[in-house]
Design a protein around this motif. Structure first.
Motif, PDB file in Angstrom:
ATOM      1  N   THR A  13       0.727  -1.258   0.043  1.00 14.89           N
ATOM      2  CA  THR A  13       0.083   0.052  -0.064  1.00 14.89           C
ATOM      3  C   THR A  13       0.894   1.155  -0.007  1.00 14.89           C
ATOM      4  O   THR A  13       1.907   1.219   0.760  1.00 14.89           O
ATOM      5  N   ASP A  14       0.370   2.286  -0.872  1.00 15.49           N
ATOM      6  CA  ASP A  14       1.000   3.551  -0.811  1.00 15.49           C
ATOM      7  C   ASP A  14       0.419   4.246   0.505  1.00 15.49           C
ATOM      8  O   ASP A  14      -0.543   4.781   0.648  1.00 15.49           O
ATOM      9  N   ARG A  21      -0.477   7.959   0.756  1.00 14.42           N
ATOM     10  CA  ARG A  21      -1.779   8.328   0.035  1.00 14.42           C
ATOM     11  C   ARG A  21      -2.769   7.593   1.163  1.00 14.42           C
ATOM     12  O   ARG A  21      -3.914   8.109   1.484  1.00 14.42           O
TER      13      ARG A  21
END
Length: 143
Positions: free
Chosen positions: A63-64, A67
Motif C-alpha cells: 500500500t502507498d 496516500r
C-alpha cells in the motif's frame, strides 16, 4: 375581588428560557477528535498500530502509505462532520480482491479505537464516529 397572579412561575419560566438560549452547542465529533491535528494524530497512531498488528499488517504490505494516510484523514474528518471532503475511491473499489474477512475488519476497528483512546477521545465521540463508519462493513468485507 380581583385575584393577583403569582409572579414566581413567570420568572422561573423566563430564567429557564434564558438558560436554554445561552447554552453553548455541544462540540462536534470532529472537535472532540481534536480537530485537524487530532484527526491526523489518530490516523498516525492507527497506522503505527497496524504495522505491529499481525492480524492485518499483511493487507497493507503493498500500500502507498502516504496516500492511505491522506485518504484516512479525509475520511475520518468528513465522517466526523469536519470541514473535509473524502476524495478517495469507494470502499468497494479500494477493497476489491483483498479478501478481507470479519476478523480483519474487527482488528482494524480495534486498532482505531486504541488510537482514539490513546488521544483521549471521549468514548461517546468514538462511538459516534464508529457508528458513521460501520455501514462501510458491507463494502469492505468479502462474503
Amino acid at each position: 375581588m380581583r385575584r393577583l397572579r403569582p409572579v414566581f412561575p413567570s420568572l422561573l419560566a423566563l430564567a429557564v428560557l434564558a438558560g436554554c438560549a445561552t447554552r453553548a452547542a455541544a462540540p462536534s465529533t470532529y472537535d472532540q477528535l481534536g480537530g485537524a491535528a487530532g484527526v491526523e494524530a489518530i490516523v498516525d497512531g492507527l497506522l503505527e498500530t497496524i504495522v505491529d498488528d499481525d492480524r492485518i499488517n499483511a493487507q497493507f504490505a503493498n500500500t502507498d502509505i502516504l496516500r492511505l494516510r491522506s485518504k484516512l484523514i479525509e475520511q475520518i474528518c468528513a465522517e466526523s462532520d469536519g470541514p473535509c471532503t473524502y476524495t478517495g475511491l469507494t470502499m468497494q473499489e479500494s477493497h476489491a480482491g483483498r479478501h478481507i474477512d470479519d476478523a480483519q475488519f474487527n482488528a482494524l476497528v480495534e486498532d482505531l479505537i486504541a488510537a482514539m483512546t490513546a488521544r483521549g477521545v471521549p468514548v461517546a465521540a468514538q462511538n459516534r464516529l464508529l457508528r458513521r463508519l460501520a455501514p462501510m462493513h458491507g463494502d469492505i468485507v468479502t462474503p
